[in-house]
Design a protein around this motif. Structure first.
Motif, PDB file in Angstrom:
ATOM      1  N   ARG A   1      -3.740  -8.076   8.529  1.00 10.98           N
ATOM      2  CA  ARG A   1      -2.989  -9.344   8.536  1.00 10.98           C
ATOM      3  C   ARG A   1      -1.771  -9.021   7.734  1.00 10.98           C
ATOM      4  O   ARG A   1      -0.897  -9.865   7.798  1.00 10.98           O
ATOM      5  N   VAL A   2      -1.634  -7.933   7.087  1.00 15.91           N
ATOM      6  CA  VAL A   2      -0.506  -7.461   6.269  1.00 15.91           C
ATOM      7  C   VAL A   2      -0.208  -6.134   6.432  1.00 15.91           C
ATOM      8  O   VAL A   2      -1.272  -5.365   6.460  1.00 15.91           O
ATOM      9  N   VAL A   3       1.140  -5.585   6.593  1.00 16.74           N
ATOM     10  CA  VAL A   3       1.194  -4.219   6.631  1.00 16.74           C
ATOM     11  C   VAL A   3       2.161  -3.898   5.270  1.00 16.74           C
ATOM     12  O   VAL A   3       3.143  -4.738   4.974  1.00 16.74           O
ATOM     13  N   VAL A   4       1.673  -2.773   4.480  1.00 10.12           N
ATOM     14  CA  VAL A   4       2.407  -2.540   3.455  1.00 10.12           C
ATOM     15  C   VAL A   4       3.090  -0.928   3.741  1.00 10.12           C
ATOM     16  O   VAL A   4       2.450  -0.164   4.205  1.00 10.12           O
TER      17      VAL A   4
ATOM     18  N   LEU B   1       0.364  -3.875  -3.479  1.00 13.28           N
ATOM     19  CA  LEU B   1      -0.956  -4.050  -3.141  1.00 13.28           C
ATOM     20  C   LEU B   1      -1.605  -5.488  -3.101  1.00 13.28           C
ATOM     21  O   LEU B   1      -1.979  -6.287  -2.428  1.00 13.28           O
ATOM     22  N   GLN B   2      -1.226  -6.085  -4.608  1.00 12.68           N
ATOM     23  CA  GLN B   2      -1.676  -7.230  -4.845  1.00 12.68           C
ATOM     24  C   GLN B   2      -0.738  -8.428  -4.209  1.00 12.68           C
ATOM     25  O   GLN B   2      -1.575  -9.444  -3.608  1.00 12.68           O
ATOM     26  N   VAL B   3       0.548  -8.321  -3.870  1.00 12.59           N
ATOM     27  CA  VAL B   3       1.295  -9.121  -3.031  1.00 12.59           C
ATOM     28  C   VAL B   3       0.337  -9.325  -1.653  1.00 12.59           C
ATOM     29  O   VAL B   3       0.309 -10.277  -1.066  1.00 12.59           O
ATOM     30  N   ALA B   4       0.297  -7.947  -1.126  1.00 11.66           N
ATOM     31  CA  ALA B   4      -0.483  -8.126   0.525  1.00 11.66           C
ATOM     32  C   ALA B   4      -1.728  -8.807   0.464  1.00 11.66           C
ATOM     33  O   ALA B   4      -2.226  -9.390   1.169  1.00 11.66           O
ATOM     34  N   LYS B   5      -2.623  -8.324  -0.806  1.00  9.88           N
ATOM     35  CA  LYS B   5      -3.821  -9.051  -0.771  1.00  9.88           C
ATOM     36  C   LYS B   5      -3.654 -10.635  -0.952  1.00  9.88           C
ATOM     37  O   LYS B   5      -4.567 -11.487  -0.260  1.00  9.88           O
TER      38      LYS B   5
END
Length: 255
Positions: free
Chosen positions: A51-54, A189-193
């Motif tokens: 759903r998201v790429v870091v 990582l928290q932003v991505a979560k």
């Protein structure tokens, strides 16, 4: 070799982290590594579990120091020109990537490093972060088409015309960074979560609307959003759309 220089992991549900793994070279990006990144992103675009790429850089010193200048120096002029055209296409695909992207800008980001950070949806940095758009030093130009929409025309002229390095605190103050925290990796990582926790169709629709907005008048953007929302949500029952709210709402008799 390029595959070995790109590290993949899934640090949280729905989150793919792609790490440029050349810390000995400040994660400078040869074209083979950029192709590997482009291919990994293409594959993830078709993977519903992502759903998201870091995007991150290995080590403690650099996010990405730019394109690999040693490689460019060794190329014949025709090959160098062809490679730059290919790089332009890959950067555009990253900007218009259908899923949200978060750049964990820990350490230096110069040249292409800042370009990839700027083309990410969100950028996280910290005290060790330093960013520069260095093209003016070589008689070139980068990000004239995007940077002013991120940080305003005045700040964009400052950074582009002087090619100066901007420390993380200033980058955050002018809007080049969205978050500024000591632990860049964990914050990214928290932003991505947080993003991955949202319904993916709506998140992707938001990104597309933002990308397509510039150049349209306000009423056109308003109508475009309304049309997109009707198309995305029209088949969802109200109870499903607001399931989180209904699940957390106190029942009768509860305080």
């Amino acid at each position: 070799m390029a595959e070995e220089d790109l590290r993949r992991d899934h640090p949280a549900p729905g989150v793919l982290r792609l790490t440029l793994d050349r810390p000995h070279a400040h994660n400078a990006m040869p074209i083979a590594l950029q192709r590997a990144l482009d291919a990994a992103l293409s594959g993830a675009a078709q993977d519903d579990s992502v759903r998201v790429v870091v995007l991150a850089g290995a080590g403690e010193r650099a996010f990405c120091a730019g394109y690999d200048l040693k490689e460019l120096e060794a190329m014949p002029p025709e090959a160098a020109q062809a490679s730059m055209t290919e790089r332009e296409d890959m950067l555009w695909r990253y900007l218009t990537y259908p899923k949200p992207t978060v750049a964990a800008v820990d350490g230096i980001a110069y040249g292409a490093g800042t370009m990839y950070a700027a083309c990410s949806d969100l950028r996280v940095g910290g005290p060790a972060t330093t960013m520069a758009v260095s093209a003016a030093r070589y008689g070139g130009a980068n990000l004239t088409w995007l940077l002013d929409t991120l940080i305003g025309a005045s700040h964009a002229r400052d950074l582009l015309l002087t090619a100066r390095a901007v420390p993380g605190a200033e980058a955050y103050r002018i809007g080049l960074l969205n978050r500024y925290e000591p632990d860049v990796s964990q914050t990214a990582l928290q932003v991505a979560k947080d993003i991955a926790a949202q319904p993916p169709e709506g998140i992707q629709q938001i990104k597309q609307l933002l990308l397509e907005g510039p150049g349209r008048n306000l009423r056109a953007r308003y109508e475009h959003e309304n049309s997109a929302v009707r198309s995305t949500l029209r088949q969802q029952p109200i109870a499903e759309m607001f399931s989180t709210f209904f699940a957390s709402r106190p029942t009768a008799g509860e305080v």
